[in-house]
Structures are given as structure tokens and as C-alpha cells.
Design an enzyme around this catalytic site. Structure first.
Site, PDB file in Angstrom:
ATOM      1  CG  ASP A 404      -1.955   0.974   0.981  1.00 53.54           C
ATOM      2  OD1 ASP A 404      -3.422   0.294   1.011  1.00 53.54           O
ATOM      3  OD2 ASP A 404      -1.928   1.995   1.020  1.00 53.54           O
ATOM      4  CG  ASP A 487     -16.841  -6.942 -10.584  1.00 53.78           C
ATOM      5  OD1 ASP A 487     -17.742  -7.396 -11.284  1.00 53.78           O
ATOM      6  OD2 ASP A 487     -17.087  -6.150  -9.564  1.00 53.78           O
ATOM      7  CD  GLU A 492     -18.050  -0.689 -15.065  1.00 50.85           C
ATOM      8  OE1 GLU A 492     -19.070  -0.332 -14.414  1.00 50.85           O
ATOM      9  OE2 GLU A 492     -16.947  -1.040 -14.345  1.00 50.85           O
ATOM     10  CG  HIS A 515     -19.027  -2.110 -11.288  1.00 50.20           C
ATOM     11  ND1 HIS A 515     -18.355  -1.082 -11.656  1.00 50.20           N
ATOM     12  CD2 HIS A 515     -18.657  -2.335  -9.815  1.00 50.20           C
ATOM     13  CE1 HIS A 515     -17.922  -0.456 -10.545  1.00 50.20           C
ATOM     14  NE2 HIS A 515     -18.132  -1.365  -9.637  1.00 50.20           N
ATOM     15  CB  ILE A 516     -21.951  -8.001  -9.762  1.00 53.16           C
ATOM     16  CG1 ILE A 516     -20.886  -9.278 -10.437  1.00 53.16           C
ATOM     17  CG2 ILE A 516     -23.025  -7.866 -10.866  1.00 53.16           C
ATOM     18  CD1 ILE A 516     -21.559 -10.452 -10.686  1.00 53.16           C
ATOM     19  N   GLY A 517     -19.325  -6.767  -7.859  1.00 48.95           N
ATOM     20  CA  GLY A 517     -18.357  -7.375  -6.734  1.00 48.95           C
ATOM     21  C   GLY A 517     -19.002  -7.000  -5.289  1.00 48.95           C
TER      22      GLY A 517
HETATM   23  P1  NAI Z   1      -9.827   2.116   0.454  1.00 46.55           P
HETATM   24  O1  NAI Z   1      -9.938   3.546   0.208  1.00 46.55           O
HETATM   25  O2  NAI Z   1     -10.394   1.611   1.765  1.00 46.55           O
HETATM   26  O3  NAI Z   1      -8.689   1.349   0.113  1.00 46.55           O
HETATM   27  C1  NAI Z   1      -7.904   1.395  -0.910  1.00 46.55           C
HETATM   28  C2  NAI Z   1      -6.531   1.335  -0.550  1.00 46.55           C
HETATM   29  O4  NAI Z   1      -5.573   1.409  -1.758  1.00 46.55           O
HETATM   30  C3  NAI Z   1      -5.938   2.332   0.439  1.00 46.55           C
HETATM   31  O5  NAI Z   1      -5.279   1.944   1.614  1.00 46.55           O
HETATM   32  C4  NAI Z   1      -4.992   3.385  -0.389  1.00 46.55           C
HETATM   33  O6  NAI Z   1      -3.941   3.896   0.308  1.00 46.55           O
HETATM   34  C5  NAI Z   1      -4.505   2.262  -1.308  1.00 46.55           C
HETATM   35  N1  NAI Z   1      -3.750   2.796  -2.651  1.00 46.55           N
HETATM   36  C6  NAI Z   1      -4.257   3.686  -3.314  1.00 46.55           C
HETATM   37  N2  NAI Z   1      -3.573   3.862  -4.382  1.00 46.55           N
HETATM   38  C7  NAI Z   1      -2.704   2.862  -4.304  1.00 46.55           C
HETATM   39  C8  NAI Z   1      -1.350   2.367  -5.015  1.00 46.55           C
HETATM   40  N3  NAI Z   1      -1.015   2.950  -6.268  1.00 46.55           N
HETATM   41  N4  NAI Z   1      -0.600   1.325  -4.594  1.00 46.55           N
HETATM   42  C9  NAI Z   1      -0.894   0.702  -3.457  1.00 46.55           C
HETATM   43  N5  NAI Z   1      -1.907   0.985  -2.563  1.00 46.55           N
HETATM   44  C10 NAI Z   1      -2.712   2.146  -3.053  1.00 46.55           C
HETATM   45  O7  NAI Z   1     -11.138   1.427  -0.613  1.00 46.55           O
HETATM   46  P2  NAI Z   1     -11.939   0.096  -0.461  1.00 46.55           P
HETATM   47  O8  NAI Z   1     -13.325   0.248   0.175  1.00 46.55           O
HETATM   48  O9  NAI Z   1     -10.913  -1.117   0.160  1.00 46.55           O
HETATM   49  O10 NAI Z   1     -12.153  -0.344  -2.013  1.00 46.55           O
HETATM   50  C11 NAI Z   1     -11.183  -0.627  -2.802  1.00 46.55           C
HETATM   51  C12 NAI Z   1     -11.564  -0.402  -4.354  1.00 46.55           C
HETATM   52  O11 NAI Z   1     -12.850  -1.360  -4.401  1.00 46.55           O
HETATM   53  C13 NAI Z   1     -11.942   0.882  -4.740  1.00 46.55           C
HETATM   54  O12 NAI Z   1     -11.231   1.285  -5.870  1.00 46.55           O
HETATM   55  C14 NAI Z   1     -13.420   0.544  -4.667  1.00 46.55           C
HETATM   56  O13 NAI Z   1     -13.970   1.525  -5.604  1.00 46.55           O
HETATM   57  C15 NAI Z   1     -13.761  -0.677  -5.347  1.00 46.55           C
HETATM   58  N6  NAI Z   1     -14.737  -1.424  -5.210  1.00 46.55           N
HETATM   59  C16 NAI Z   1     -15.257  -2.088  -6.064  1.00 46.55           C
HETATM   60  C17 NAI Z   1     -16.665  -2.836  -5.885  1.00 46.55           C
HETATM   61  C18 NAI Z   1     -17.128  -3.629  -6.924  1.00 46.55           C
HETATM   62  O14 NAI Z   1     -18.249  -3.812  -7.130  1.00 46.55           O
HETATM   63  N7  NAI Z   1     -16.248  -4.493  -7.778  1.00 46.55           N
HETATM   64  C19 NAI Z   1     -17.210  -2.658  -4.663  1.00 46.55           C
HETATM   65  C20 NAI Z   1     -16.676  -1.794  -3.795  1.00 46.55           C
HETATM   66  C21 NAI Z   1     -15.648  -1.072  -3.861  1.00 46.55           C
END
Ligand code: NAI
Length: 632
Positions: A404, A487, A492, A515-517
Site C-alpha cells: 500500500d 469485474d 461500462e 461490476h457486481i463485486g
Molecule cells: P479504500 O480507500 O479503503 O482502500 C484503498 C487502498 O488503496 C488505500 O489503503 C490506499 O492507500 C491504497 N492505494 C491507493 N493507490 C494505491 C497504489 N497505487 N498502490 C498501493 N496502494 C494504493 O477502498 P476500499 O473500500 O477498500 O475499496 C477498494 C476499491 O474497490 C476501490 O477502488 C473501490 O472503488 C472498489 N470497489 C469495487 C466494488 C465492486 O463492485 N467491484 C465494490 C466496492 C468497492
């Protein structure tokens, strides 16, 4: 108080003071063991409703119900205990009103003193001001009838009771039934308020002087309110895009006036509709633009019942003092479970095998199929999702590595990698969980794939633009990547009717999902609970924890004080001005909290009770004030 101007507040009991009909509840208790309980209860309910709508003789209905109930004296304590928990919410929060008007509040009910008195006494209503029926018991304490000499046991009971009382003064009646309206119809009350917090009886709505969705509204109209400034039922909530029913229920329960649309609204429609709306609830499709916000004269907060907030002009919301809330963690677990499933499916090539079987292909082989136990899972982005995946994956026997850009504490036995390259080099499975910031565009491209192990399993359930899809495709085709699960995509389809076009279609051992994660029933329910609670917390206490655009302030409760909420453009000296005004008026500050961001300052000041309208006016007119409100 001079007798002529004395005001009397006549309040009904069943479905008004309490949420329920007491005899229905008594039936639940007394008929608990009866084999024909359901039939009897249904019959009691039917008779009650017919009586309420004015289409059944009251005395007959009472006799029939007592007969059906088969109750005894020993059932009453449990009935009273149950009813105490069923007092209408707006009565509970306005207990001060009852305390201050104990000589003016009368309960006039066709229910029974036996259970009404113990309940209303806790609200400072005197037993002698309760006019209601009385049960009659036989020598075995069975309830066998009621005192027929009591006027309230007859059809025109409430009217006759009022005549007997001969109140000198203004009489206001609050109730949900036809017989409450009859008091006014007989010329014995100045006004009748149809109380609709618990039930809405169409037969009386058009006859009422006012409709009171809660006691707050009645108190507000009659300038009697002390507990709250503004009745919640006058706060309009607009919910679009099929927001989950749980959210609607929560907001209605709080007392707001909620309007629901299953579809979204376009910009012009929304700009029109939003004029009187204080709380807007949307999902991902509704665009909340500057034009919409310009016409939102009363908007306090927006709830995004989803994760993303790109559809909302957040800066313009700040300029207008509108707080925005979303549900960032509600679907974390859903994404994690899907990732785990996909890792196993890809490691065993299950998807291609299944498709093959449907085409008649029997391909039994262990070649390039692996257990996940003992493999290295590399998690890029150790935020909410990444960290939870770490915990679950470890329990399945994977070794977790993570990287991270921010300092993150390792959970369990996970090992931190000091560079992205280190993670890519060591991982058998690479799973992306970074956020969508611009710098993450093509975070994973040809150079990164080259560093990965041959046969690596690759997952992206984060954001579409983070991966270079052409490079991904090339590396799946040349078998550098043993399996992939995607996903999220840079482009999209906007709806289920649009075709999904992608360079990744028809690749081997590649799972593509729309996009259903985060799309599970549980996640939807979590969102539906989380967002309204954040909004209600903000409205009731000023707390902005987890607001997307407002400076985050978590506040202590403010018992015994008034809370002044001041939102202003972030300019120097405003806090000093607020405090100067309070000092000039000799107002004592009990607590004060301030937080700013680039655009706004958010100041909460708790003051002791005494203040006058002048102070409020002065605070409102401080230059650069965006919004100001007082909580009681
Ligand atoms: P979060 O904000 O809690 O975690 C993201 C983490 O990534 C942070 O710790 C940040 O420091 C780190 N980060 C950012 N850029 C980075 C990089 N270049 N290298 C390493 N670390 C980096 O977000 P959360 O809630 O964990 O969500 C993660 C992702 O999942 C988001 O992009 C969100 O949009 C996506 N998501 C997708 C869903 C889906 O349906 N597929 C549903 C929910 C979230």
C-alpha cells in the site's frame, strides 16, 4: 389563567397515544394458547376497524370483542408492560409538553381505564383526567363485561362525555378515529386534528381541520413546542432510483415526510422537484449538478445510497452548505467473498471446464490446476477491502503479501512488501484493491505483467482504469497469466440493455463480471441502514462523521444545551466573530468544536439554554455565513 381562555387538549388513547389498539394486544396475550387464536384476533381487528370508521355500533362492537377476548385480570400487567413500550414516538419525545400542561390534557377514550391510567400517568396526566371505560370481572377475575353506565361505553360516548364535562375554554381534539372527529362535529371542540402517525383513516382526513402526522405538528401549529424546533414531518425527503425499502422505513420512522420515486429524474425534473426538499437520496444514476443545487433552496443533506459520489457536484454542495453522505464500507465483505471464490475457480480452471461440459467436452485432467493452500496472495491496496481479504484468505491457508502507498498495519500473519515490484515478483495470485485516484491510471501494464510469475492468477475488482487491458489481453494469450478475473472496466455499459464491448471477451480462463463485486442483498441492506443513520445523525446532532465533502466532526451529545451549527466560507476570523456575538449577549459557551477544509468552516457551539432571537439573527448575518441552524 383566566377560565375563558383556558385551553384543553383532548387526546385519544388507542392508535394515538399508543401506536396500537390495546384490545388487539390484550387478545395476543389472553388468546396465546387458544386453538382458534388467529380467527378470533382477525375478528377483533375487523370489529375495531369497523367501529373506528364509524360504520358499526360501538356498544355492540365492545360486547363482541370482550366475548372474543376471553381475558382475565391477571392478563392486565403484561398488557400494561407491553403498551408502555408502544407509546407513540412523538409523544415520547414531547413529554415536556405534558409536564407543562398537566391540568389541560384530558384522555378521552373508548378504551379502558384499567390499562390507560398506568400508562398516561408516566406522562404527568392525572388519573382524574382520564375518561374511559371500566372492565367488569366475575368472581374468578374473568373480564365479562364493562360498566354500562359509563357514557363512553355507548355509541356517541365521546360526545356525551364532553357534554358532561362542559369545559369552559378552547377545546382541541387529537385522535385517529371517526368518534374523535364527532366531538368537533357536535360543536364541542374548536378544532379536530387527525393524528396519522400510526394509522391513516381516510374517512376522517377530509373532515379534519389539520392533519397531524405526529404530535410535533400539533405542537408546532399551536406554538406549544419545546422539545424540537421544527416538526420532522415538515422536513421533506425525496428518494429516487428505487432506494431500498429499509431506508424508506427508517426515514419515515424518524418522522420525515418521505416521497419516493422508483426511477431517476433528469436534470430539469430534479431541479423542479428539489425546491422544497431538505434531504435527497439517490443512487449512482442521478446527476446532482450545479443547476439542480441552485434551485435547492432548503437542501441540508444528500445521501448517496452507493459507494461512488462522482454523480454529485461535491464542491458546489460545499459552497451551499449541503453535506453529502455515502456508504463506503457497506459492501466490503461482498467484494471479498467474490474475490475468494474467483481465486479458487481460476486456480482450478472451473469456469472453462463447466463451459466445456455444457458443450459436451469431458476434459478430466489435473494439469495446471492447483490448491490455494500455501500459495502467495499479493494484495495491492490494503484498505477496507484489501485488509478484509487478507484475513479471510489467511484462514484458507494462503500466505498474504500486501503493498500500500500508505503505512498500513499488517493483519494476522500478512507480510508487507516495500515496493509494488517486490509484491509482483513474489505473488502466485495478484489482487488489486486500490482506490480510483487519477494517478492509478494503468497502474498495472506491460512492465508490471513482465515482473509477475509465469502462470500468475490476476484479479481486478477495484476500478477499470487501473489496468491496461491490451497488455492484460496479450499476457493472457501468451500464457504469462494463468487466469484472470475482471469485474470493473474503463467503459461500462450504462444499462443492462447496452452491449458489453471489450477486448477481453472470449479469452481462456478469464472470468468477466458486470461490476457486481458489491452487489448482494446484504450489501444493499447495509447501505440502506448506513446512509439514513448518517443523515439523521447530522440533522439531529450536527455530526459529520463519514461525510464525503464536509470536514468530519464527531460530536458528544448535548443534553441541557442548545447547539448552534454554523457553516461558513473558510475565511479567517469567523470563529472570533461568533464568539464575540455570544460574549456581547452574555451567553455561556458549554462546548465548541471547529473543523475546516479548503472551502468551508464548520463550527458547532453548545450554549446553555438562555438565548434570544437577536443572537440568532446576529449569528446568521455574520459575513460569509453559508448556513446556520439551531438544535434544541
Ligand atoms: P479504500 O480507500 O479503503 O482502500 C484503498 C487502498 O488503496 C488505500 O489503503 C490506499 O492507500 C491504497 N492505494 C491507493 N493507490 C494505491 C497504489 N497505487 N498502490 C498501493 N496502494 C494504493 O477502498 P476500499 O473500500 O477498500 O475499496 C477498494 C476499491 O474497490 C476501490 O477502488 C473501490 O472503488 C472498489 N470497489 C469495487 C466494488 C465492486 O463492485 N467491484 C465494490 C466496492 C468497492
Amino acid at each position: 389563567m383566566d377560565k375563558q381562555s383556558k385551553k384543553y387538549y383532548i387526546i385519544d388513547f388507542d392508535s394515538t397515544f399508543t401506536k396500537v389498539e390495546a384490545l388487539d394486544v390484550l387478545g395476543e396475550i389472553s388468546l396465546k394458547e387458544a386453538p382458534d387464536k388467529l380467527e378470533r384476533l382477525a375478528k377483533i381487528k375487523e370489529i375495531t376497524d369497523l367501529g373506528m370508521n364509524g360504520s358499526y355500533s360501538f356498544r355492540d362492537s365492545l360486547e363482541e370483542r370482550i366475548e372474543l377476548l376471553q381475558s382475565r385480570k391477571s392478563h392486565l400487567p403484561l398488557l400494561i408492560k407491553t403498551l408502555k413500550k408502544q407509546v407513540s414516538k412523538s409523544f415520547e419525545r414531547n413529554i415536556e409538553f405534558f409536564k407543562n400542561h398537566e391540568d389541560q390534557v384530558l384522555i378521552i377514550s373508548n378504551g379502558f381505564k384499567d390499562f390507560i391510567v398506568p400508562i398516561v400517568e408516566e406522562f404527568y396526566i392525572k388519573a382524574e383526567n382520564v375518561y374511559a371505560n371500566e372492565f367488569e370481572f366475575d368472581e374468578h377475575d374473568n373480564i365479562v363485561g364493562f360498566n354500562k353506565n359509563n357514557v363512553l361505553s355507548s355509541s356517541n360516548g365521546k360526545v356525551d362525555q364532553l357534554k358532561l364535562l362542559d369545559l369552559k375554554g378552547d377545546v382541541y381534539v387529537i385522535g385517529d378515529g371517526y368518534n374523535d372527529y364527532e366531538i368537533k362535529a357536535a360543536g364541542l371542540a374548536n378544532k379536530f386534528y387527525a393524528f396519522t402517525e400510526n394509522v391513516e383513516r381516510k374517512s376522517i382526513l377530509s373532515k379534519a381541520d389539520h392533519i397531524a402526522p405526529s404530535l410535533d405538528e400539533f405542537l408546532y401549529l399551536n406554538k406549544l413546542n419545546t422539545a424540537i424546533s421544527y416538526p420532522k414531518n415538515r422536513i421533506n425527503v425525496l428518494l429516487l432510483e428505487n432506494v431500498h425499502p429499509k431506508a424508506i422505513e427508517l426515514l419515515k420512522y424518524e418522522g420525515y415526510n418521505v416521497e419516493v420515486y422508483s426511477a431517476g429524474l433528469d436534470e430539469d425534473e430534479l431541479a423542479q422537484k428539489i425546491k422544497n426538499v431538505s434531504i435527497l437520496g439517490i443512487r449512482s444514476k442521478t446527476q446532482v449538478t450545479k443547476k439542480v443545487l441552485d434551485s435547492a433552496e432548503r437542501l441540508i443533506a444528500i445521501g448517496a445510497f452507493c459507494i461512488g459520489t462522482n454523480q454529485i457536484d461535491l464542491d458546489e454542495c460545499l459552497n451551499k452548505g449541503v453535506a453529502v453522505f455515502n456508504a463506503p464500507f457497506s459492501n466490503t465483505r461482498s467484494v471479498v467473498e467474490m474475490a475468494i471464490a474467483e481465486i479458487i475457480i481460476l486456480m482450478r480452471k472451473l469456469l472453462d471446464r463447466s463451459v466445456g461440459m455444457h458443450q459436451g467436452k469431458w476434459d478430466k485432467s489435473a494439469k495446471n490446476c492447483f490448491e490455494i493452500r500455501g500459495k502467495n496472495l499479493g494484495i495491492i491496496g490494503y484498505g477496507n477491502i484489501g485488509a478484509q481479504l487478507s484475513v479471510l484468505a489467511e484462514s484458507l491457508g494462503l500466505n498474504v503479501l500486501y503493498y500500500d502507498i500508505e503505512e498500513k498495519l499488517a493483519l494476522g500473519n500478512a507480510s508487507k512488501c516495500h515496493s509494488l515490484n517486490e509484491l509482483l515478483e513474489r505473488s502466485d495470485i495478484v489482487s488489486l484493491h486500490v482506490d480510483g485516484r487519477k494517478e492509478n491510471q494503468n497502474l498495472i501494464g506491460q512492465a508490471e505483467f513482465e515482473i509477475m510469475k509465469r502462470g500468475v492468477i490476476f484479479l481486478n475488482l477495484s476500478r477499470g482504469h487501473v489496468v491496461d487491458l491490451e497488455a492484460l489481453k496479450a499476457n493472457i494469450e501468451n500464457e504469462k497469466i494463468g487466469g484472470a478475473s475482471i469485474d470493473v472496466f474503463p467503459d461500462e455499459p450504462k444499462s443492462n440493455d447496452e452491449e458489453f464491448i471489450s477486448t477481453l471477451r472470449n479469452l481462456p480462463n478469464t472470468i468477466l463480471t458486470p461490476h457486481i463485486g458489491g452487489s448482494t442483498t446484504e450489501a444493499q441492506e447495509n447501505i440502506a441502514g448506513f446512509v439514513p443513520n448518517k443523515i439523521m445523525d447530522y440533522i439531529n446532532t450536527g455530526s459529520t462523521t463519514n461525510s464525503v465533502n464536509f470536514p468530519n466532526l464527531q460530536l458528544p451529545s448535548f443534553g441541557g444545551a442548545h447547539r448552534l451549527i454554523h457553516i461558513h466560507a473558510n475565511m479567517p476570523g469567523i470563529l472570533a466573530k461568533i464568539n464575540q456575538i455570544l460574549a456581547d449577549h452574555e451567553i455561556n459557551i458549554v462546548g465548541q468544536y471547529l473543523k475546516t477544509n479548503e472551502l468551508i468552516g464548520y463550527v458547532i457551539t453548545d450554549i446553555d439554554k438562555a438565548y434570544n432571537k437577536e443572537v440568532i439573527k446576529a449569528l446568521r448575518s455574520i459575513e460569509h455565513t453559508i448556513k446556520f441552524r439551531v438544535l434544541y
